[in-house]
Design a protein around this motif. Structure first.
Motif, PDB file in Angstrom:
ATOM      1  N   LYS A  26     -32.283  -6.474 -73.228  1.00 30.82           N
ATOM      2  CA  LYS A  26     -33.859  -7.404 -74.025  1.00 30.82           C
ATOM      3  C   LYS A  26     -34.549  -7.901 -73.050  1.00 30.82           C
ATOM      4  O   LYS A  26     -34.226  -8.218 -72.167  1.00 30.82           O
ATOM      5  CB  LYS A  26     -32.623  -8.578 -73.635  1.00 30.82           C
ATOM      6  CG  LYS A  26     -31.907  -8.756 -75.335  1.00 30.82           C
ATOM      7  CD  LYS A  26     -31.445  -9.680 -76.065  1.00 30.82           C
ATOM      8  CE  LYS A  26     -30.649  -9.644 -77.360  1.00 30.82           C
ATOM      9  NZ  LYS A  26     -29.669 -10.665 -77.413  1.00 30.82           N
ATOM     10  N   VAL A  27     -35.786  -7.712 -73.614  1.00 31.00           N
ATOM     11  CA  VAL A  27     -36.672  -7.925 -72.511  1.00 31.00           C
ATOM     12  C   VAL A  27     -37.931  -8.990 -73.713  1.00 31.00           C
ATOM     13  O   VAL A  27     -37.251  -9.052 -74.744  1.00 31.00           O
ATOM     14  CB  VAL A  27     -37.591  -6.831 -72.081  1.00 31.00           C
ATOM     15  CG1 VAL A  27     -36.743  -5.828 -71.416  1.00 31.00           C
ATOM     16  CG2 VAL A  27     -38.144  -5.762 -72.970  1.00 31.00           C
ATOM     17  N   LEU A  28     -38.898  -9.122 -73.137  1.00 35.53           N
ATOM     18  CA  LEU A  28     -40.204 -10.479 -73.539  1.00 35.53           C
ATOM     19  C   LEU A  28     -40.804  -9.704 -74.007  1.00 35.53           C
ATOM     20  O   LEU A  28     -41.400  -8.656 -73.460  1.00 35.53           O
ATOM     21  CB  LEU A  28     -40.468 -11.849 -72.249  1.00 35.53           C
ATOM     22  CG  LEU A  28     -39.695 -12.409 -72.326  1.00 35.53           C
ATOM     23  CD1 LEU A  28     -39.785 -14.023 -72.010  1.00 35.53           C
ATOM     24  CD2 LEU A  28     -38.257 -13.005 -73.985  1.00 35.53           C
ATOM     25  N   ALA A  29     -40.759  -9.433 -75.188  1.00 35.90           N
ATOM     26  CA  ALA A  29     -42.859  -8.799 -75.926  1.00 35.90           C
ATOM     27  C   ALA A  29     -43.895  -9.605 -74.723  1.00 35.90           C
ATOM     28  O   ALA A  29     -43.721 -10.851 -74.727  1.00 35.90           O
ATOM     29  CB  ALA A  29     -42.447  -8.835 -77.233  1.00 35.90           C
ATOM     30  N   PRO A  30     -44.663  -8.824 -75.410  1.00 42.07           N
ATOM     31  CA  PRO A  30     -45.944 -10.243 -75.262  1.00 42.07           C
ATOM     32  C   PRO A  30     -46.674 -11.405 -75.505  1.00 42.07           C
ATOM     33  O   PRO A  30     -46.924 -11.872 -75.033  1.00 42.07           O
ATOM     34  CB  PRO A  30     -47.542  -9.200 -74.775  1.00 42.07           C
ATOM     35  CG  PRO A  30     -46.908  -7.754 -75.237  1.00 42.07           C
ATOM     36  CD  PRO A  30     -44.705  -7.891 -75.450  1.00 42.07           C
ATOM     37  N   ASN A  31     -46.103 -11.567 -76.643  1.00 39.15           N
ATOM     38  CA  ASN A  31     -45.790 -12.504 -77.637  1.00 39.15           C
ATOM     39  C   ASN A  31     -44.910 -13.658 -77.181  1.00 39.15           C
ATOM     40  O   ASN A  31     -45.406 -14.959 -77.814  1.00 39.15           O
ATOM     41  CB  ASN A  31     -45.883 -12.351 -78.993  1.00 39.15           C
ATOM     42  CG  ASN A  31     -44.496 -12.122 -79.959  1.00 39.15           C
ATOM     43  OD1 ASN A  31     -43.822 -11.287 -79.093  1.00 39.15           O
ATOM     44  ND2 ASN A  31     -44.269 -11.685 -81.106  1.00 39.15           N
ATOM     45  N   GLY A  32     -44.218 -12.865 -76.208  1.00 38.06           N
ATOM     46  CA  GLY A  32     -43.466 -13.714 -75.831  1.00 38.06           C
ATOM     47  C   GLY A  32     -41.658 -13.909 -76.094  1.00 38.06           C
ATOM     48  O   GLY A  32     -41.059 -14.387 -76.119  1.00 38.06           O
ATOM     49  N   ASP A  33     -42.090 -13.185 -77.640  1.00 35.82           N
ATOM     50  CA  ASP A  33     -40.465 -12.494 -78.473  1.00 35.82           C
ATOM     51  C   ASP A  33     -39.498 -11.718 -77.542  1.00 35.82           C
ATOM     52  O   ASP A  33     -40.161 -11.246 -77.086  1.00 35.82           O
ATOM     53  CB  ASP A  33     -40.444 -11.951 -80.032  1.00 35.82           C
ATOM     54  CG  ASP A  33     -41.569 -13.297 -80.626  1.00 35.82           C
ATOM     55  OD1 ASP A  33     -41.712 -14.596 -80.767  1.00 35.82           O
ATOM     56  OD2 ASP A  33     -41.970 -13.204 -81.798  1.00 35.82           O
ATOM     57  N   PRO A  34     -38.244 -12.444 -77.501  1.00 35.20           N
ATOM     58  CA  PRO A  34     -37.828 -10.960 -76.819  1.00 35.20           C
ATOM     59  C   PRO A  34     -37.632 -10.214 -78.195  1.00 35.20           C
ATOM     60  O   PRO A  34     -36.909 -10.274 -79.594  1.00 35.20           O
ATOM     61  CB  PRO A  34     -35.974 -11.938 -76.684  1.00 35.20           C
ATOM     62  CG  PRO A  34     -36.845 -13.259 -77.934  1.00 35.20           C
ATOM     63  CD  PRO A  34     -37.347 -13.556 -78.035  1.00 35.20           C
ATOM     64  N   ILE A  35     -36.969  -8.519 -77.088  1.00 35.37           N
ATOM     65  CA  ILE A  35     -36.706  -7.883 -78.117  1.00 35.37           C
ATOM     66  C   ILE A  35     -35.713  -7.105 -77.641  1.00 35.37           C
ATOM     67  O   ILE A  35     -35.791  -7.606 -76.300  1.00 35.37           O
ATOM     68  CB  ILE A  35     -38.310  -7.201 -78.705  1.00 35.37           C
ATOM     69  CG1 ILE A  35     -39.191  -6.578 -76.755  1.00 35.37           C
ATOM     70  CG2 ILE A  35     -39.327  -7.601 -79.619  1.00 35.37           C
ATOM     71  CD1 ILE A  35     -40.649  -5.757 -77.683  1.00 35.37           C
ATOM     72  N   GLU A  36     -35.240  -5.704 -78.180  1.00 35.76           N
ATOM     73  CA  GLU A  36     -34.477  -4.659 -77.420  1.00 35.76           C
ATOM     74  C   GLU A  36     -35.757  -3.423 -77.677  1.00 35.76           C
ATOM     75  O   GLU A  36     -35.803  -3.221 -78.275  1.00 35.76           O
ATOM     76  CB  GLU A  36     -33.155  -4.796 -78.473  1.00 35.76           C
ATOM     77  CG  GLU A  36     -32.405  -6.728 -78.457  1.00 35.76           C
ATOM     78  CD  GLU A  36     -31.193  -5.511 -78.764  1.00 35.76           C
ATOM     79  OE1 GLU A  36     -30.009  -4.508 -79.801  1.00 35.76           O
ATOM     80  OE2 GLU A  36     -29.931  -6.380 -78.147  1.00 35.76           O
TER      81      GLU A  36
END
Length: 188
Positions: A127-137
């Motif tokens: 899990k990381v944070l996308a540039p918009n701040g949303d967590p993504i896998e």
């Protein structure tokens, strides 16, 4: 002209534990002055073998934790060969003991990273944070983790090498000394 503790400078020079640059920094004089005094007074780096022997003995007997600190002395008082060897080997033991401590700490960090890596591998995703701040896998970035571990290992190796050079602990001609230290450190 500054007044220097020539007896202490001579002791450091004869012990051959520190480079001339390190001696000059420690005593506030120039490297050129050290070379001139060594030539003028006939100083020889004649105690380095004894310092290494004493260091080996202390490390082998595992007394590094209880090694007595250098006693206070008056400036410009002559030190005996035994006192020079004792003080220099104590300093060498302190450096090696510090390396052992940092190596043990680093091994703990590597174990934590290894454990985290194992968890990530088991999950297969991270899990990381996308540039918009949303967590993504995303898939596990093994290259990044490998590069981080490699950088940390190289940094530690360089630090130890630099300290060992500053204290003149490695002798190209006496590989048994290095072999003994390697064998001791494997027991960590």
């Amino acid at each position: 002209m500054a007044k220097y503790d020539l007896e202490a400078i001579e002791a450091d020079y004869r012990a051959d534990l520190l480079s001339n640059r390190a001696i000059s920094t420690k005593h506030g004089c120039s490297e050129a002055s050290i070379r001139k005094w060594a030539l003028k007074f006939g100083w020889q780096k004649d105690l380095s073998g004894k310092v290494k022997q004493a260091t080996k003995a202390k490390l082998t007997k595992a007394v590094a934790e209880t090694t007595p600190k250098a006693k206070e002395r008056e400036p410009n008082t002559k030190l005996t060969d035994e006192e020079i060897v004792e003080e220099a080997s104590n300093a060498a033991v302190d450096v090696i003991t510090s390396h052992r401590t940092r190596t043990a700490e680093y091994q703990g960090i590597v174990r934590i990273y290894g454990s985290k890596l194992r968890e990530q591998l088991d999950k297969g995703k991270l899990k990381v944070l996308a540039p918009n701040g949303d967590p993504i896998e995303i898939d596990i970035p093994l290259e990044y983790i490998g590069k981080c571990l490699n950088s940390a290992t190289q940094s530690l190796e360089r630090l130890i090498k630099l300290e060992r050079q500053a204290y003149n602990l490695d002798d190209q001609q006496d590989s048994s000394y290095e072999d003994d230290l390697e064998a001791i450190s494997e027991g960590l």
